[in-house]
Design a protein around this motif. Sequence first.
Motif, PDB file in Angstrom:
ATOM      1  N   LEU A 462       0.834  -1.208   0.000  1.00 51.24           N
ATOM      2  CA  LEU A 462       0.000   0.000   0.000  1.00 51.24           C
ATOM      3  C   LEU A 462       0.869   1.259   0.000  1.00 51.24           C
ATOM      4  O   LEU A 462       0.528   2.257  -0.670  1.00 51.24           O
ATOM      5  CB  LEU A 462      -0.925  -0.003   1.212  1.00 51.24           C
ATOM      6  N   LEU A 463       1.976   1.230   0.720  1.00 48.32           N
ATOM      7  CA  LEU A 463       2.867   2.390   0.719  1.00 48.32           C
ATOM      8  C   LEU A 463       3.544   2.547  -0.645  1.00 48.32           C
ATOM      9  O   LEU A 463       3.722   3.675  -1.140  1.00 48.32           O
ATOM     10  CB  LEU A 463       3.924   2.231   1.819  1.00 48.32           C
ATOM     11  N   ALA A 464       3.911   1.423  -1.264  1.00 46.11           N
ATOM     12  CA  ALA A 464       4.493   1.494  -2.609  1.00 46.11           C
ATOM     13  C   ALA A 464       3.492   2.101  -3.589  1.00 46.11           C
ATOM     14  O   ALA A 464       3.871   2.869  -4.481  1.00 46.11           O
ATOM     15  CB  ALA A 464       4.903   0.092  -3.056  1.00 46.11           C
ATOM     16  N   LYS A 466       1.211   4.337  -2.928  1.00 42.19           N
ATOM     17  CA  LYS A 466       1.170   5.783  -2.711  1.00 42.19           C
ATOM     18  C   LYS A 466       2.368   6.483  -3.360  1.00 42.19           C
ATOM     19  O   LYS A 466       2.268   7.634  -3.780  1.00 42.19           O
ATOM     20  CB  LYS A 466       1.131   6.097  -1.216  1.00 42.19           C
ATOM     21  N   LEU A 467       3.471   5.773  -3.419  1.00 40.82           N
ATOM     22  CA  LEU A 467       4.681   6.351  -4.021  1.00 40.82           C
ATOM     23  C   LEU A 467       4.749   6.113  -5.524  1.00 40.82           C
ATOM     24  O   LEU A 467       5.722   6.515  -6.171  1.00 40.82           O
ATOM     25  CB  LEU A 467       5.921   5.759  -3.345  1.00 40.82           C
ATOM     26  N   GLY A 468       3.742   5.450  -6.091  1.00 41.16           N
ATOM     27  CA  GLY A 468       3.711   5.180  -7.521  1.00 41.16           C
ATOM     28  C   GLY A 468       4.661   4.091  -7.961  1.00 41.16           C
ATOM     29  O   GLY A 468       4.953   3.963  -9.158  1.00 41.16           O
ATOM     30  N   ARG A 469       5.111   3.277  -7.045  1.00 41.35           N
ATOM     31  CA  ARG A 469       6.044   2.198  -7.372  1.00 41.35           C
ATOM     32  C   ARG A 469       5.234   0.930  -7.664  1.00 41.35           C
ATOM     33  O   ARG A 469       5.112   0.024  -6.842  1.00 41.35           O
ATOM     34  CB  ARG A 469       7.038   2.003  -6.235  1.00 41.35           C
ATOM     35  N   VAL A 470       4.674   0.904  -8.861  1.00 41.71           N
ATOM     36  CA  VAL A 470       3.721  -0.143  -9.228  1.00 41.71           C
ATOM     37  C   VAL A 470       4.377  -1.519  -9.242  1.00 41.71           C
ATOM     38  O   VAL A 470       3.766  -2.515  -8.823  1.00 41.71           O
ATOM     39  CB  VAL A 470       3.084   0.174 -10.598  1.00 41.71           C
ATOM     40  N   GLU A 471       5.603  -1.614  -9.717  1.00 35.13           N
ATOM     41  CA  GLU A 471       6.263  -2.917  -9.774  1.00 35.13           C
ATOM     42  C   GLU A 471       6.447  -3.512  -8.379  1.00 35.13           C
ATOM     43  O   GLU A 471       6.230  -4.707  -8.166  1.00 35.13           O
ATOM     44  CB  GLU A 471       7.613  -2.786 -10.468  1.00 35.13           C
ATOM     45  N   LEU A 472       6.835  -2.661  -7.412  1.00 37.03           N
ATOM     46  CA  LEU A 472       6.993  -3.141  -6.041  1.00 37.03           C
ATOM     47  C   LEU A 472       5.637  -3.530  -5.459  1.00 37.03           C
ATOM     48  O   LEU A 472       5.501  -4.573  -4.804  1.00 37.03           O
ATOM     49  CB  LEU A 472       7.653  -2.066  -5.175  1.00 37.03           C
ATOM     50  N   LEU A 473       4.643  -2.704  -5.722  1.00 37.03           N
ATOM     51  CA  LEU A 473       3.286  -3.018  -5.279  1.00 37.03           C
ATOM     52  C   LEU A 473       2.861  -4.390  -5.799  1.00 37.03           C
ATOM     53  O   LEU A 473       2.379  -5.243  -5.039  1.00 37.03           O
ATOM     54  CB  LEU A 473       2.322  -1.939  -5.797  1.00 37.03           C
ATOM     55  N   GLU A 474       3.049  -4.594  -7.102  1.00 33.44           N
ATOM     56  CA  GLU A 474       2.610  -5.837  -7.719  1.00 33.44           C
ATOM     57  C   GLU A 474       3.375  -7.036  -7.165  1.00 33.44           C
ATOM     58  O   GLU A 474       2.780  -8.078  -6.838  1.00 33.44           O
ATOM     59  CB  GLU A 474       2.802  -5.750  -9.240  1.00 33.44           C
ATOM     60  N   SER A 475       4.681  -6.917  -6.993  1.00 31.42           N
ATOM     61  CA  SER A 475       5.468  -8.058  -6.511  1.00 31.42           C
ATOM     62  C   SER A 475       5.082  -8.432  -5.082  1.00 31.42           C
ATOM     63  O   SER A 475       4.992  -9.621  -4.745  1.00 31.42           O
ATOM     64  CB  SER A 475       6.961  -7.737  -6.594  1.00 31.42           C
ATOM     65  N   ARG A 476       4.818  -7.420  -4.259  1.00 29.38           N
ATOM     66  CA  ARG A 476       4.462  -7.704  -2.870  1.00 29.38           C
ATOM     67  C   ARG A 476       3.098  -8.393  -2.782  1.00 29.38           C
ATOM     68  O   ARG A 476       2.902  -9.346  -2.031  1.00 29.38           O
ATOM     69  CB  ARG A 476       4.440  -6.402  -2.064  1.00 29.38           C
ATOM     70  N   LEU A 477       2.128  -7.888  -3.545  1.00 24.86           N
ATOM     71  CA  LEU A 477       0.785  -8.464  -3.479  1.00 24.86           C
ATOM     72  C   LEU A 477       0.748  -9.863  -4.098  1.00 24.86           C
ATOM     73  O   LEU A 477       0.044 -10.748  -3.597  1.00 24.86           O
ATOM     74  CB  LEU A 477      -0.226  -7.543  -4.145  1.00 24.86           C
ATOM     75  N   ARG A 478       1.494 -10.071  -5.164  1.00 31.78           N
ATOM     76  CA  ARG A 478       1.510 -11.418  -5.754  1.00 31.78           C
ATOM     77  C   ARG A 478       2.209 -12.401  -4.806  1.00 31.78           C
ATOM     78  O   ARG A 478       1.826 -13.577  -4.732  1.00 31.78           O
ATOM     79  CB  ARG A 478       2.182 -11.390  -7.123  1.00 31.78           C
ATOM     80  N   LYS A 479       3.214 -11.949  -4.095  1.00 25.87           N
ATOM     81  CA  LYS A 479       3.850 -12.792  -3.084  1.00 25.87           C
ATOM     82  C   LYS A 479       2.857 -13.144  -1.982  1.00 25.87           C
ATOM     83  O   LYS A 479       2.779 -14.295  -1.524  1.00 25.87           O
ATOM     84  CB  LYS A 479       5.059 -12.056  -2.487  1.00 25.87           C
ATOM     85  N   LEU A 480       2.055 -12.159  -1.574  1.00 30.56           N
ATOM     86  CA  LEU A 480       1.059 -12.386  -0.538  1.00 30.56           C
ATOM     87  C   LEU A 480      -0.006 -13.377  -1.004  1.00 30.56           C
ATOM     88  O   LEU A 480      -0.422 -14.264  -0.257  1.00 30.56           O
ATOM     89  CB  LEU A 480       0.423 -11.056  -0.130  1.00 30.56           C
ATOM     90  N   ILE A 481      -0.440 -13.242  -2.256  1.00 24.76           N
ATOM     91  CA  ILE A 481      -1.431 -14.169  -2.811  1.00 24.76           C
ATOM     92  C   ILE A 481      -0.866 -15.585  -2.872  1.00 24.76           C
ATOM     93  O   ILE A 481      -1.561 -16.562  -2.614  1.00 24.76           O
ATOM     94  CB  ILE A 481      -1.893 -13.685  -4.193  1.00 24.76           C
TER      95      ILE A 481
END
Length: 601
Positions: A462-464, A466-481
């Motif tokens: 979620l913090l990524a 907000k910072l517009g770091r979509v790749e980090l956002l995506e990698s973290r959420l896919r890891k969580l899934i």
Amino acid sequence: MTQSPRQFLQRSAAGKETMKSIKNILLCAALALAFGMPALAAGNGKPQQAAPRESKRSTPDPVAAPRADEKDYKELSGQVVYQVLLAEVALQRGRNEFASQAYADLAVRTRDPGVIERAVEVAGYARRMDVVLDMANLWVQVQPDSKRAQQVMVGVLIMSNQLDGLAPRLIRMLEADPESLPANLLGLNRMFARSPDRRAVLQLISKVCAPFFGLAEAHYAVAVAATSAAESERALAEVRQALELRPDWEAAALLQAQILAPKSSAEAVASLQRFADRNPNAREVQLHLARALVGEKRYAEARRLFEQLLLTYPNNPDVVFPVAILALQENDTVLAEAQLKHLITLDIPNKSAPYYYLGQLAEEGKRSDEALTYYRQVGTGEHYLPAQIRSANLLSKAGQPEAARRQLHEAAELDPKQGVQFLIAEAALLRDAKQTEAALDLLERALSKQPEQPDLLYESALLAEKLGRVELLESRLRKLIELQPENAQAYNALGYSYADRNMRLPEARQLIEKALQLAPNDPFILDSMAWVLYRQGDLEGALSLLQRAHGLRPDPEIAAHLGEVLWMLGRKDEAQRSLREAQQKNPTNEVLTEAVRRFAP
């Protein structure tokens, strides 16, 4: 003079007190509850000592009390004394199996009740259930009229789940103590608490209670057994018989409501109400009725009943606390605060909950110092984490960010199991202070030590975002899934991030549909699906979902989306009115403020 085995045991250094019945916890826990037998040492399977003794050995103590049936052991004297001594020394050295066999052999040869009882005890200590059963059988043969022997025999049969033939023994035991009969009938079910075959237990208790059906307790015991065996109709019939015999018996009224509740909570409430009407002094039933009314969301009725109880029991915490909580629920802050303040003056074991709610009331009343005082008195437990987070937020808003973070660090030291949550709360403080990079760095450091911690993955994503770091956002959420394939919020967050950026909309829709399958009534997931539909041009579909989501939870960001969709549908007056009403309730929300600026100038 020649000594009997009992005399030797009485005079030995280890035999200073009366030998008790079988005390092994595996054998007699049920009888101790049901028939008032001596307590057991918790958890270790060893007999609990009745009084201080000279020896500090941890082994069971031998026989001390003389019996009337003393025997002459002239021929066996030397061998008996030697075998007893050998067995006791073996016990001292931890050779429980040897000691058990030695006492069992001695018991068979002497047929002395005291020696048999000791053999039962030592066999239980050694966990030789086969020997325990043999010795119990021998004891009953030697002393068929002994109440202790019968109790031990029954205990052994119960714990070894040998229920056949138990009924006559239990009936004789119950008949032998007529003064305690009602209480012993109520204790029957506790004797069989560990028995896996609940229907067999019901059949047995039905047979045992049949001769005593003139007593309400007998029907109650059968009702309990029937409830445990999932025989609800039988249970209901029996508990009603109990109430016919004792119309003012609260325990039976409560059991009846418990039996009725799974099929019809309304009928359960009605049964409690009828009993309370007939028995106006039945406090326990009235308390359960009031709680049941809360469960039925009949808050006004529940509050009236609690307030009536409060007049009679003004210092009863079980009355005072529910009155305060219901007042909070109905936004009667004056009554809630008064009762919570009264509650903390009463003698209750844990005052964390009232202190926490008093802190909330003070915080909502803009009395920050008072709120902090209350929150500081919340101890570890259910309310500790939210109390500490609220305290930190108050300090941060008061311009003390370092004190706020220090508060969270100290709280984490006191409750290390909640360490991750306190860390996430600290990151939230930094985010709210517009230090989003610092917040993300804080969580990144924690993730380097716990790379698969789900909450850290989600919050850092979620913090990524907000910072517009979509790749980090995506990698973290896919890891969580990957770690938690049933985590609806992970699918929703990833899907919404795509929809909000108007990108990869088909994939966004698939992700949010999966989230909805897992949590179909989550207002935020409904809002996400509405936003996908809005991006895909289905304005009416988006409006329907947003109205449903807003009805479930009038969140400011859902309100902002609703206003935008109404505007795009040409319903501009309605959009402006909706946005302004939401802004009055949430004046500091940035998303809502931006929507008002764009659509309701």
